[in-house]
Design a protein around this motif. Sequence first.
Motif, PDB file in Angstrom:
ATOM      1  N   ARG A 216      13.754   0.130  11.685  1.00 55.41           N
ATOM      2  CA  ARG A 216      15.182  -0.120  11.837  1.00 55.41           C
ATOM      3  C   ARG A 216      15.908   0.738  10.805  1.00 55.41           C
ATOM      4  O   ARG A 216      16.021   0.362   9.632  1.00 55.41           O
ATOM      5  N   TRP A 217      16.400   1.900  11.244  1.00 63.37           N
ATOM      6  CA  TRP A 217      17.050   2.839  10.325  1.00 63.37           C
ATOM      7  C   TRP A 217      18.483   2.411  10.074  1.00 63.37           C
ATOM      8  O   TRP A 217      19.299   2.355  10.989  1.00 63.37           O
ATOM      9  N   SER A 218      18.816   2.122   8.831  1.00 63.53           N
ATOM     10  CA  SER A 218      20.188   1.798   8.461  1.00 63.53           C
ATOM     11  C   SER A 218      20.951   3.042   8.011  1.00 63.53           C
ATOM     12  O   SER A 218      22.185   3.040   8.016  1.00 63.53           O
ATOM     13  N   ARG A 219      20.254   4.091   7.639  1.00 66.15           N
ATOM     14  CA  ARG A 219      20.866   5.348   7.204  1.00 66.15           C
ATOM     15  C   ARG A 219      19.801   6.423   7.251  1.00 66.15           C
ATOM     16  O   ARG A 219      18.592   6.137   7.260  1.00 66.15           O
ATOM     17  N   ASP A 220      20.240   7.681   7.266  1.00 59.66           N
ATOM     18  CA  ASP A 220      19.315   8.810   7.299  1.00 59.66           C
ATOM     19  C   ASP A 220      18.818   9.124   5.890  1.00 59.66           C
ATOM     20  O   ASP A 220      19.531   8.919   4.901  1.00 59.66           O
ATOM     21  N   LEU A 221      17.604   9.642   5.812  1.00 58.75           N
ATOM     22  CA  LEU A 221      17.059  10.056   4.522  1.00 58.75           C
ATOM     23  C   LEU A 221      17.681  11.385   4.113  1.00 58.75           C
ATOM     24  O   LEU A 221      17.814  12.299   4.934  1.00 58.75           O
ATOM     25  N   PRO A 222      18.076  11.536   2.849  1.00 55.28           N
ATOM     26  CA  PRO A 222      18.725  12.783   2.427  1.00 55.28           C
ATOM     27  C   PRO A 222      17.774  13.972   2.364  1.00 55.28           C
ATOM     28  O   PRO A 222      18.229  15.116   2.383  1.00 55.28           O
ATOM     29  N   SER A 223      16.479  13.725   2.255  1.00 52.27           N
ATOM     30  CA  SER A 223      15.501  14.807   2.192  1.00 52.27           C
ATOM     31  C   SER A 223      14.155  14.273   2.674  1.00 52.27           C
ATOM     32  O   SER A 223      14.012  13.077   2.961  1.00 52.27           O
ATOM     33  N   GLU A 224      13.190  15.154   2.740  1.00 52.91           N
ATOM     34  CA  GLU A 224      11.863  14.753   3.198  1.00 52.91           C
ATOM     35  C   GLU A 224      11.199  13.886   2.126  1.00 52.91           C
ATOM     36  O   GLU A 224      11.143  14.264   0.953  1.00 52.91           O
ATOM     37  N   PRO A 225      10.692  12.718   2.493  1.00 53.58           N
ATOM     38  CA  PRO A 225      10.092  11.822   1.493  1.00 53.58           C
ATOM     39  C   PRO A 225       8.769  12.368   0.980  1.00 53.58           C
ATOM     40  O   PRO A 225       7.998  12.994   1.713  1.00 53.58           O
ATOM     41  N   SER A 226       8.508  12.112  -0.305  1.00 53.97           N
ATOM     42  CA  SER A 226       7.244  12.532  -0.909  1.00 53.97           C
ATOM     43  C   SER A 226       6.170  11.456  -0.776  1.00 53.97           C
ATOM     44  O   SER A 226       4.984  11.756  -0.839  1.00 53.97           O
ATOM     45  N   SER A 227       6.568  10.202  -0.622  1.00 55.82           N
ATOM     46  CA  SER A 227       5.610   9.113  -0.434  1.00 55.82           C
ATOM     47  C   SER A 227       6.332   7.947   0.217  1.00 55.82           C
ATOM     48  O   SER A 227       7.571   7.877   0.216  1.00 55.82           O
ATOM     49  N   VAL A 228       5.556   7.038   0.759  1.00 55.44           N
ATOM     50  CA  VAL A 228       6.114   5.835   1.368  1.00 55.44           C
ATOM     51  C   VAL A 228       5.212   4.665   0.993  1.00 55.44           C
ATOM     52  O   VAL A 228       3.986   4.773   1.027  1.00 55.44           O
ATOM     53  N   THR A 229       5.838   3.571   0.605  1.00 57.22           N
ATOM     54  CA  THR A 229       5.122   2.344   0.267  1.00 57.22           C
ATOM     55  C   THR A 229       5.463   1.293   1.311  1.00 57.22           C
ATOM     56  O   THR A 229       6.638   1.003   1.544  1.00 57.22           O
ATOM     57  N   VAL A 230       4.427   0.773   1.964  1.00 61.76           N
ATOM     58  CA  VAL A 230       4.608  -0.282   2.955  1.00 61.76           C
ATOM     59  C   VAL A 230       4.422  -1.620   2.250  1.00 61.76           C
ATOM     60  O   VAL A 230       3.385  -1.855   1.623  1.00 61.76           O
ATOM     61  N   VAL A 231       5.419  -2.477   2.342  1.00 64.64           N
ATOM     62  CA  VAL A 231       5.448  -3.735   1.601  1.00 64.64           C
ATOM     63  C   VAL A 231       5.581  -4.893   2.583  1.00 64.64           C
ATOM     64  O   VAL A 231       6.364  -4.830   3.536  1.00 64.64           O
ATOM     65  N   LYS A 232       4.807  -5.944   2.327  1.00 70.15           N
ATOM     66  CA  LYS A 232       4.966  -7.215   3.041  1.00 70.15           C
ATOM     67  C   LYS A 232       5.381  -8.257   2.003  1.00 70.15           C
ATOM     68  O   LYS A 232       4.663  -8.499   1.038  1.00 70.15           O
ATOM     69  N   ASP A 233       6.565  -8.869   2.200  1.00 69.61           N
ATOM     70  CA  ASP A 233       7.044  -9.829   1.224  1.00 69.61           C
ATOM     71  C   ASP A 233       6.584 -11.239   1.569  1.00 69.61           C
ATOM     72  O   ASP A 233       5.865 -11.462   2.546  1.00 69.61           O
ATOM     73  N   ALA A 234       6.998 -12.211   0.755  1.00 72.65           N
ATOM     74  CA  ALA A 234       6.534 -13.590   0.923  1.00 72.65           C
ATOM     75  C   ALA A 234       7.001 -14.209   2.225  1.00 72.65           C
ATOM     76  O   ALA A 234       6.349 -15.121   2.750  1.00 72.65           O
TER      77      ALA A 234
ATOM     78  N   ILE B  92       0.865  -1.180   0.000  1.00 72.48           N
ATOM     79  CA  ILE B  92       0.000   0.000   0.000  1.00 72.48           C
ATOM     80  C   ILE B  92       0.903   1.232   0.000  1.00 72.48           C
ATOM     81  O   ILE B  92       2.049   1.178   0.468  1.00 72.48           O
ATOM     82  N   ARG B  93       0.400   2.329  -0.543  1.00 66.75           N
ATOM     83  CA  ARG B  93       1.211   3.537  -0.664  1.00 66.75           C
ATOM     84  C   ARG B  93       0.515   4.712  -0.006  1.00 66.75           C
ATOM     85  O   ARG B  93      -0.703   4.908  -0.171  1.00 66.75           O
ATOM     86  N   PHE B  94       1.293   5.496   0.744  1.00 64.08           N
ATOM     87  CA  PHE B  94       0.813   6.717   1.377  1.00 64.08           C
ATOM     88  C   PHE B  94       1.549   7.897   0.758  1.00 64.08           C
ATOM     89  O   PHE B  94       2.778   7.877   0.630  1.00 64.08           O
TER      90      PHE B  94
END
Length: 383
Positions: A147-165, A120-122
């Motif tokens: 679990r943040w592995s690195r900082d985002l370079p800018s403010e995100p425009s959208s986020v997609t939440v994914v559940k894999d197999a 789903i996408r927000f």
Amino acid sequence: MQLRYNVRLYPSPPQRQALARAFGCARTVYNDGLRARQQARAHGLPYVSDADLSKQVITAAKTTPERAWLGEVSAVVLQQALADLNTAFRNFFASVSGRRKGPKIAAPRFRSKRDSRQAIRFTKNACFSITAGGRLRLPKIGDVDVRWSRDLPSEPSSVTVVKDASGRYFASFVVQTSDEPLPETASEVGIDLGLAHFAVLSDGRKIDNPRFLRRAERRLKKAQQALSRKAKGSANRKKAVVKVARAHAKVADARRDFAHKLSTQIIRENQAVYVEDLCVKGLARTRLAKSVHDAGWGRFTAMLAYKAARYGRALVKIDRWFPSSKKCGACGVVAESMPLDVRTWTCACGAVHNRDVNAAINILAAGRAERLNAYGGSVRPAA
């Protein structure tokens, strides 16, 4: 440049239920919209516009007892599911009419709850945010641990939440990044991709092929055998399915990590990179299909392309029909034939060549010629 940053999510049990509800509602809206357009076409009615489709499968559907539960999730999730359907139809029409280049795109198909990937996408309209504590706040779902592995370079425009197999949850952020040119260097390299070695460079270096799938075949075989012995519809079979999916996910993660590290190293060390434009899809239809898929050449060259654009490097793809292996790097004579089992050959001029190193050297020379051919010059010279 727009890039995606993927991070791992750890939702709580109530949040998993809310996400499952959102996945189901988005899937229902997508399928209802597809069904409405198919029925209109079957009855000879005009194509249902995007606005009319939104009113029919979202606004009007919420007022009916059969679809009243659509109001339990964010409206942006439903609108984005319908936007995905509209994009799929536009791409299909453009492919059929010839406006879209590349391989043909099939018509949209119905989504199933048994699909290995649910998403789903927000967008910004959904008012998602990252809290001060580093959690991802999603409407009607709550604050999800990240679990943040690195900082985002800018403010995100959208986020997609994914559940894999394998049952893992990820958040894929779309961010706008600026180019970060690296200091210029005089080094250039040609790359010959293969199976005996993953890559052979024109300077003589050979990158071993990790063969992640081949190394994991024994573990995968055991997991698949255990799955085949479980009764269909049982709880143990569902657990076995997840175990098989996790084994495949480990292979895919290792292959992706290898491609990222190697592509970053090559881009940082060289000002220009030359690689052969292989037809991976055609090679995947041969008896070497498993090895070709295991190598992951397509993903590696795609990483080279976007990293070169971001860091101010040049990437040139050589025509796949260029005789890089059969051409002598010393005198330029092209051999009549060169079977795959020939790894070392001697030219008539007396030069002894290693097949892969010679191919990388020829790719480097051809790439330089292609890059410097009227590079930055005028089409017609002055009188």
